[in-house]
Design an enzyme around this catalytic site. Structure first.
Site, short mmCIF file in Angstrom:
data_model
loop_
_atom_site.label_atom_id
_atom_site.label_comp_id
_atom_site.label_asym_id
_atom_site.label_seq_id
_atom_site.Cartn_x
_atom_site.Cartn_y
_atom_site.Cartn_z
N ASN A 151 16.42 -8.39 1.87
CA ASN A 151 16.48 -9.14 3.12
C ASN A 151 15.80 -8.42 4.29
O ASN A 151 15.39 -9.08 5.24
CB ASN A 151 17.95 -9.41 3.47
CG ASN A 151 18.12 -9.93 4.87
OD1 ASN A 151 17.76 -11.07 5.18
ND2 ASN A 151 18.65 -9.10 5.77
N TYR B 126 2.83 -11.55 9.12
CA TYR B 126 4.11 -12.02 8.57
C TYR B 126 3.88 -12.86 7.32
O TYR B 126 4.52 -12.65 6.28
CB TYR B 126 4.85 -12.82 9.63
CG TYR B 126 6.25 -13.23 9.23
CD1 TYR B 126 7.26 -12.29 9.13
CD2 TYR B 126 6.55 -14.57 8.96
CE1 TYR B 126 8.55 -12.66 8.76
CE2 TYR B 126 7.84 -14.94 8.59
CZ TYR B 126 8.83 -13.99 8.50
OH TYR B 126 10.10 -14.36 8.12
N LYS C 258 5.06 -11.93 3.44
CA LYS C 258 5.98 -12.79 2.68
C LYS C 258 5.28 -13.39 1.46
O LYS C 258 5.92 -13.56 0.41
CB LYS C 258 6.53 -13.90 3.59
CG LYS C 258 7.49 -13.39 4.67
CD LYS C 258 8.73 -12.74 4.07
CE LYS C 258 9.75 -12.37 5.14
NZ LYS C 258 10.98 -11.79 4.55
N ASP D 130 15.38 3.45 6.46
CA ASP D 130 14.20 2.66 6.76
C ASP D 130 13.55 2.35 5.42
O ASP D 130 12.99 3.23 4.77
CB ASP D 130 13.25 3.46 7.65
CG ASP D 130 11.93 2.76 7.93
OD1 ASP D 130 11.71 1.65 7.38
OD2 ASP D 130 11.11 3.32 8.67
N VAL E 204 22.44 -4.82 -0.63
CA VAL E 204 21.88 -5.73 0.37
C VAL E 204 21.09 -4.92 1.38
O VAL E 204 21.65 -4.06 2.07
CB VAL E 204 22.99 -6.53 1.09
CG1 VAL E 204 22.38 -7.51 2.09
CG2 VAL E 204 23.88 -7.25 0.09
N THR F 209 18.61 -16.63 13.99
CA THR F 209 19.17 -15.31 13.80
C THR F 209 18.31 -14.29 14.51
O THR F 209 17.34 -14.65 15.20
CB THR F 209 19.28 -14.98 12.29
OG1 THR F 209 19.98 -13.75 12.12
CG2 THR F 209 17.90 -14.88 11.65
N VAL G 197 15.38 -20.07 11.02
CA VAL G 197 16.77 -19.61 10.97
C VAL G 197 17.13 -19.05 12.34
O VAL G 197 16.40 -18.24 12.91
CB VAL G 197 16.98 -18.53 9.89
CG1 VAL G 197 18.45 -18.11 9.83
CG2 VAL G 197 16.51 -19.04 8.53
#
Length: 249
Positions: free
Chosen positions: A89, A154, A158, A62, A10, A189, A187
Site C-alpha cells: 500500500n 504516478y 502504478k 522507508d 501491511v 484519503t 479515494v
C-alpha cells in the site's frame, strides 16, 4: 475469526488506506505487521489494534530503501514461520506536466511506489511461500489503466507495479500464492506529493479508506482456492478513469 491469528504485513500502515486495512484485518482475527515511516502514527495504529483485543508488530521503514526494508524484516518478522499475506500500500504522488517534473520527484515516486513494493515483496517471499494460499494484495490506481495528463510519474509507477505483480503471479502461482490487484478510482484519503497534497475531506464523492479496507478484507475472507486477479472499483458518486459517468442520485 477468519484470520485465526495469522500474520499479514501491511506497508504504508500508519494512516489512510493502510491504517484502515490493518485495523479491519485485525478485527477479522489477523495479526498485522505494520510498516511505515512515521513512528508516532505507527504506535497509534498498534495501540488501536491492541485496544480492540488484537496483536500487532511494527517497524519504522522507508520502503524505497532496500537496506531499511531488510532491517525491518529482521526486526518485525523475526520468529515468524509464515505470512498469510502482504498488502502493498505504501505510495506517494508526483503530479505535474512533463516539462515541470523535477528529476528528484520522478525518482522519488518510482522509488516508493514501484521499487518500494519490489523490496517489500522480495523480503516477504520466503514467508509467503511457506503459507498455502497466501495472498498478495497490491493497491494500484485507475491511473495504471487510464494514464491522466500531469501524472506521468504516478501512472508509470502504478503501471510498473501492475506488471511486477503479474510477473509475481506467474512465478508464485505453482507455490500456492495468490495475487490480487485492487484498482480504485478517487479515494478520499491522505495523498502527499510535490505538486499535490490532500487529506480526508478534500475529495467529495470519492471512495473512503474504509471502503478500500472492506474490499481488501473481503478478498482475504475468500477460500484459498479462489484468486481475485484484478478488481476495478469506484464510488457511485465518482468516475473510473477519464469517463464522465453519471453519478447516482
Amino acid at each position: 475469526m477468519t484470520g485465526a491469528g495469522r500474520w499479514v504485513l501491511v506497508s504504508g500502515a500508519s494512516r489512510g488506506i493502510g491504517r484502515a486495512t490493518a485495523v479491519a484485518l485485525a478485527a477479522d482475527g489477523y495479526r498485522p505487521v505494520l510498516w511505515a515511516r512515521s513512528g508516532a502514527d505507527l504506535a497509534a495504529v498498534r495501540a488501536e489494534v491492541r485496544e480492540r483485543g488484537g496483536e500487532a508488530r511494527s517497524a519504522i521503514v522507508d520502503v524505497g530503501d532496500p537496506d531499511a526494508v531488510a532491517r525491518a524484516a529482521r526486526e518485525s518478522l523475526a520468529g515468524l514461520t509464515e505470512l498469510a499475506g502482504v498488502v502493498l500500500n505504501a505510495g506517494q504522488g508526483r503530479w505535474a506536466p512533463l516539462a515541470e517534473i523535477e528529476p528528484q520527484d520522478w525518482d522519488g515516486t518510482l522509488r516508493t511506489n514501484l521499487s518500494g513494493s519490489f523490496h517489500v515483496l522480495r523480503a516477504a517471499l520466503p514467508l509467503l511461500t511457506a503459507a498455502p494460499g497466501a495472498l498478495v494484495v497490491g493497491l494500484l490506481s485507475d491511473s495504471a489503466v487510464h494514464p491522466f495528463p500531469e501524472r506521468a510519474a504516478y501512472a508509470a509507477s502504478k503501471s510498473g507495479l501492475r506488471a511486477l505483480l503479474e510477473v509475481a503471479r506467474r512465478e508464485l502461482r505453482e507455490r500456492g500464492v495468490r495475487v490480487s490487484l485492487v484498482v480504485p478510482s478517487r479515494v478520499d484519503t491522505f495523498f502527499e506529493g510535490a505538486y499535490t497534497d490532500a487529506a480526508p475531506g478534500t475529495r467529495k464523492g470519492a471512495l473512503t479508506a474504509a471502503d478500500i479496507a472492506a474490499l481488501v478484507t473481503g478478498i482475504f475472507r475468500l477460500p484459498p482456492e479462489i484468486e481475485v486477479r484484478e478488481t476495478h472499483v469506484a464510488a457511485m458518486t465518482s468516475t473510473f478513469g477519464p469517463f464522465q459517468e453519471r453519478a447516482s442520485s
